[in-house]
Scaffold this motif. Structure first.
Motif, PDB file in Angstrom:
ATOM      1  N   GLU A 129       0.820  -1.220   0.000  1.00 31.26           N
ATOM      2  CA  GLU A 129       0.000   0.000   0.000  1.00 31.26           C
ATOM      3  C   GLU A 129       0.849   1.264   0.000  1.00 31.26           C
ATOM      4  OE1 GLU A 129      -3.035   0.244   2.990  1.00 31.26           O
ATOM      5  OE2 GLU A 129      -3.637  -1.822   2.656  1.00 31.26           O
ATOM      6  N   LYS A 130       1.950   1.251   0.711  1.00 30.62           N
ATOM      7  CA  LYS A 130       2.772   2.451   0.870  1.00 30.62           C
ATOM      8  C   LYS A 130       3.754   2.654  -0.290  1.00 30.62           C
ATOM      9  CE  LYS A 130       2.550   2.280   5.881  1.00 30.62           C
ATOM     10  NZ  LYS A 130       3.288   2.058   7.123  1.00 30.62           N
ATOM     11  N   SER A 131       3.935   1.675  -1.130  1.00 32.21           N
ATOM     12  CA  SER A 131       4.930   1.789  -2.195  1.00 32.21           C
ATOM     13  C   SER A 131       4.251   1.810  -3.566  1.00 32.21           C
ATOM     14  CB  SER A 131       5.906   0.610  -2.120  1.00 32.21           C
ATOM     15  OG  SER A 131       5.241  -0.581  -2.483  1.00 32.21           O
ATOM     16  N   ALA A 132       5.080   1.927  -4.588  1.00 30.14           N
ATOM     17  CA  ALA A 132       4.583   1.925  -5.962  1.00 30.14           C
ATOM     18  C   ALA A 132       4.565   0.515  -6.546  1.00 30.14           C
ATOM     19  CB  ALA A 132       5.464   2.826  -6.829  1.00 30.14           C
ATOM     20  N   ILE A 133       4.838  -0.463  -5.704  1.00 26.46           N
ATOM     21  CA  ILE A 133       4.870  -1.859  -6.146  1.00 26.46           C
ATOM     22  C   ILE A 133       3.440  -2.343  -6.367  1.00 26.46           C
ATOM     23  CG2 ILE A 133       5.564  -4.205  -5.529  1.00 26.46           C
ATOM     24  CD1 ILE A 133       7.688  -2.943  -3.698  1.00 26.46           C
ATOM     25  N   ASP A 134       3.225  -3.081  -7.468  1.00 29.60           N
ATOM     26  CA  ASP A 134       1.892  -3.605  -7.769  1.00 29.60           C
ATOM     27  C   ASP A 134       1.676  -5.009  -7.235  1.00 29.60           C
ATOM     28  OD1 ASP A 134       1.067  -1.345  -9.130  1.00 29.60           O
ATOM     29  OD2 ASP A 134       1.775  -2.082 -11.062  1.00 29.60           O
ATOM     30  N   GLU A 135       2.765  -5.751  -7.026  1.00 29.78           N
ATOM     31  CA  GLU A 135       2.607  -7.141  -6.626  1.00 29.78           C
ATOM     32  C   GLU A 135       3.812  -7.596  -5.829  1.00 29.78           C
ATOM     33  OE1 GLU A 135       0.976 -10.079  -9.511  1.00 29.78           O
ATOM     34  OE2 GLU A 135       2.956 -10.976  -9.327  1.00 29.78           O
ATOM     35  N   ILE A 136       3.558  -8.415  -4.810  1.00 28.48           N
ATOM     36  CA  ILE A 136       4.619  -9.022  -4.005  1.00 28.48           C
ATOM     37  C   ILE A 136       4.339 -10.512  -3.958  1.00 28.48           C
ATOM     38  CG2 ILE A 136       5.644  -9.252  -1.718  1.00 28.48           C
ATOM     39  CD1 ILE A 136       4.905  -6.383  -1.139  1.00 28.48           C
ATOM     40  N   GLU A 137       5.381 -11.314  -4.185  1.00 27.92           N
ATOM     41  CA  GLU A 137       5.254 -12.764  -4.060  1.00 27.92           C
ATOM     42  C   GLU A 137       6.409 -13.254  -3.221  1.00 27.92           C
ATOM     43  OE1 GLU A 137       5.266 -16.758  -6.827  1.00 27.92           O
ATOM     44  OE2 GLU A 137       4.593 -14.877  -7.696  1.00 27.92           O
ATOM     45  N   VAL A 138       6.094 -14.031  -2.188  1.00 27.96           N
ATOM     46  CA  VAL A 138       7.122 -14.554  -1.295  1.00 27.96           C
ATOM     47  C   VAL A 138       6.952 -16.067  -1.232  1.00 27.96           C
ATOM     48  CG1 VAL A 138       8.017 -14.565   1.065  1.00 27.96           C
ATOM     49  CG2 VAL A 138       7.149 -12.444   0.080  1.00 27.96           C
ATOM     50  N   VAL A 139       8.060 -16.783  -1.436  1.00 28.66           N
ATOM     51  CA  VAL A 139       8.063 -18.238  -1.330  1.00 28.66           C
ATOM     52  C   VAL A 139       9.012 -18.587  -0.192  1.00 28.66           C
ATOM     53  CG1 VAL A 139       8.576 -20.401  -2.517  1.00 28.66           C
ATOM     54  CG2 VAL A 139       7.658 -18.460  -3.802  1.00 28.66           C
TER      55      VAL A 139
ATOM     56  N   ARG B  48       1.108 -14.476  -2.522  1.00 29.76           N
ATOM     57  CA  ARG B  48       1.187 -13.433  -3.536  1.00 29.76           C
ATOM     58  C   ARG B  48       0.134 -12.386  -3.179  1.00 29.76           C
ATOM     59  NH1 ARG B  48       1.114 -14.163  -9.938  1.00 29.76           N
ATOM     60  NH2 ARG B  48       2.263 -15.951  -9.211  1.00 29.76           N
ATOM     61  N   ILE B  49       0.567 -11.136  -3.081  1.00 28.11           N
ATOM     62  CA  ILE B  49      -0.339 -10.030  -2.779  1.00 28.11           C
ATOM     63  C   ILE B  49      -0.267  -9.078  -3.970  1.00 28.11           C
ATOM     64  CG2 ILE B  49      -0.914  -8.157  -1.200  1.00 28.11           C
ATOM     65  CD1 ILE B  49       0.669  -9.720   0.951  1.00 28.11           C
ATOM     66  N   THR B  50      -1.434  -8.770  -4.541  1.00 30.55           N
ATOM     67  CA  THR B  50      -1.515  -7.931  -5.731  1.00 30.55           C
ATOM     68  C   THR B  50      -2.380  -6.727  -5.448  1.00 30.55           C
ATOM     69  OG1 THR B  50      -1.352  -9.918  -7.073  1.00 30.55           O
ATOM     70  CG2 THR B  50      -2.112  -7.953  -8.181  1.00 30.55           C
ATOM     71  N   ARG B  51      -1.914  -5.561  -5.910  1.00 28.59           N
ATOM     72  CA  ARG B  51      -2.659  -4.326  -5.705  1.00 28.59           C
ATOM     73  C   ARG B  51      -3.906  -4.271  -6.580  1.00 28.59           C
ATOM     74  NH1 ARG B  51      -0.738   0.800  -4.073  1.00 28.59           N
ATOM     75  NH2 ARG B  51       1.362   0.015  -4.281  1.00 28.59           N
ATOM     76  N   HIS B  52      -3.837  -4.795  -7.793  1.00 28.23           N
ATOM     77  CA  HIS B  52      -4.952  -4.710  -8.737  1.00 28.23           C
ATOM     78  C   HIS B  52      -5.886  -5.893  -8.575  1.00 28.23           C
ATOM     79  CE1 HIS B  52      -3.070  -1.357 -10.707  1.00 28.23           C
ATOM     80  NE2 HIS B  52      -1.947  -2.041 -10.791  1.00 28.23           N
ATOM     81  N   ALA B  53      -7.134  -5.662  -8.915  1.00 31.65           N
ATOM     82  CA  ALA B  53      -8.116  -6.735  -8.877  1.00 31.65           C
ATOM     83  C   ALA B  53      -7.814  -7.728  -9.993  1.00 31.65           C
ATOM     84  CB  ALA B  53      -9.526  -6.164  -9.047  1.00 31.65           C
ATOM     85  N   ALA B  54      -8.352  -8.916  -9.881  1.00 35.36           N
ATOM     86  CA  ALA B  54      -8.167  -9.939 -10.912  1.00 35.36           C
ATOM     87  C   ALA B  54      -8.728  -9.436 -12.233  1.00 35.36           C
ATOM     88  CB  ALA B  54      -8.872 -11.219 -10.485  1.00 35.36           C
TER      89      ALA B  54
END
Length: 157
Positions: A14-24, A31-37
């Motif tokens: 939310e605080k950054s310009a990143i649209d998606e984060i994926e952690v394995v 996976r957390i995505t800013r945009h809706a499916a």
């Protein structure tokens, strides 16, 4: 992974310009995505009612048959260069440049006649035959379809 870690990832997103984060982590994956499916397009079929035909007098039915013959006779005769693709027709390489050819220009086979932009690619369209440009049929910046006539050339003898 614990829920606090996932919440911190969401806050970071939310605080950054990143649209998606994926952690394995091992066999765990988040996976957390800013945009809706993405929305899946649905097939929609429209059924148009055919327009009723106006009542015609018998004389008016035969009159249109003569019009296409007259139009065909007035159309310039020659070799037709057709669009090999769907795109946007350009007569010159840039807006301030001189057009590649004009009506009355003499061209050689392989000479560039125009550019068709398709999917952000500029495709040079070349003459198939040598001869004189009789007619330029497309306007600069006009969308063209596959097989649409672009030029009429009077081939050299």
């Amino acid at each position: 992974m614990d829920i606090q870690f996932i919440r911190r990832l969401a806050e970071l997103l939310e605080k950054s310009a990143i649209d998606e984060i994926e952690v394995v982590e091992g066999e765990s994956k988040v996976r957390i995505t800013r945009h809706a499916a993405p929305v899946v397009p649905q097939n929609v079929t429209y059924h148009a009612q055919p327009a009723p035909l106006p009542a015609m007098a018998p004389e008016s039915i035969q009159a249109p048959a003569a019009a296409p013959v007259a139009a065909a006779e007035s159309a310039p005769q020659g070799y037709m260069i057709k669009s090999p693709m769907v795109g946007t027709f350009y007569r010159a390489s840039s807006p301030e440049a001189v057009p590649f050819v004009e009506e009355g220009s003499i061209v050689k086979a392989g000479q560039t006649l125009c550019i068709i932009e398709a999917m952000k690619l500029l495709n040079e369209i070349e003459a198939d035959v040598s001869g004189k440009i009789i007619k330029v049929l497309a306007s600069n910046g006009q969308p063209v379809e596959y097989g649409e006539p672009l030029f009429i050339i009077a081939p050299e003898d």
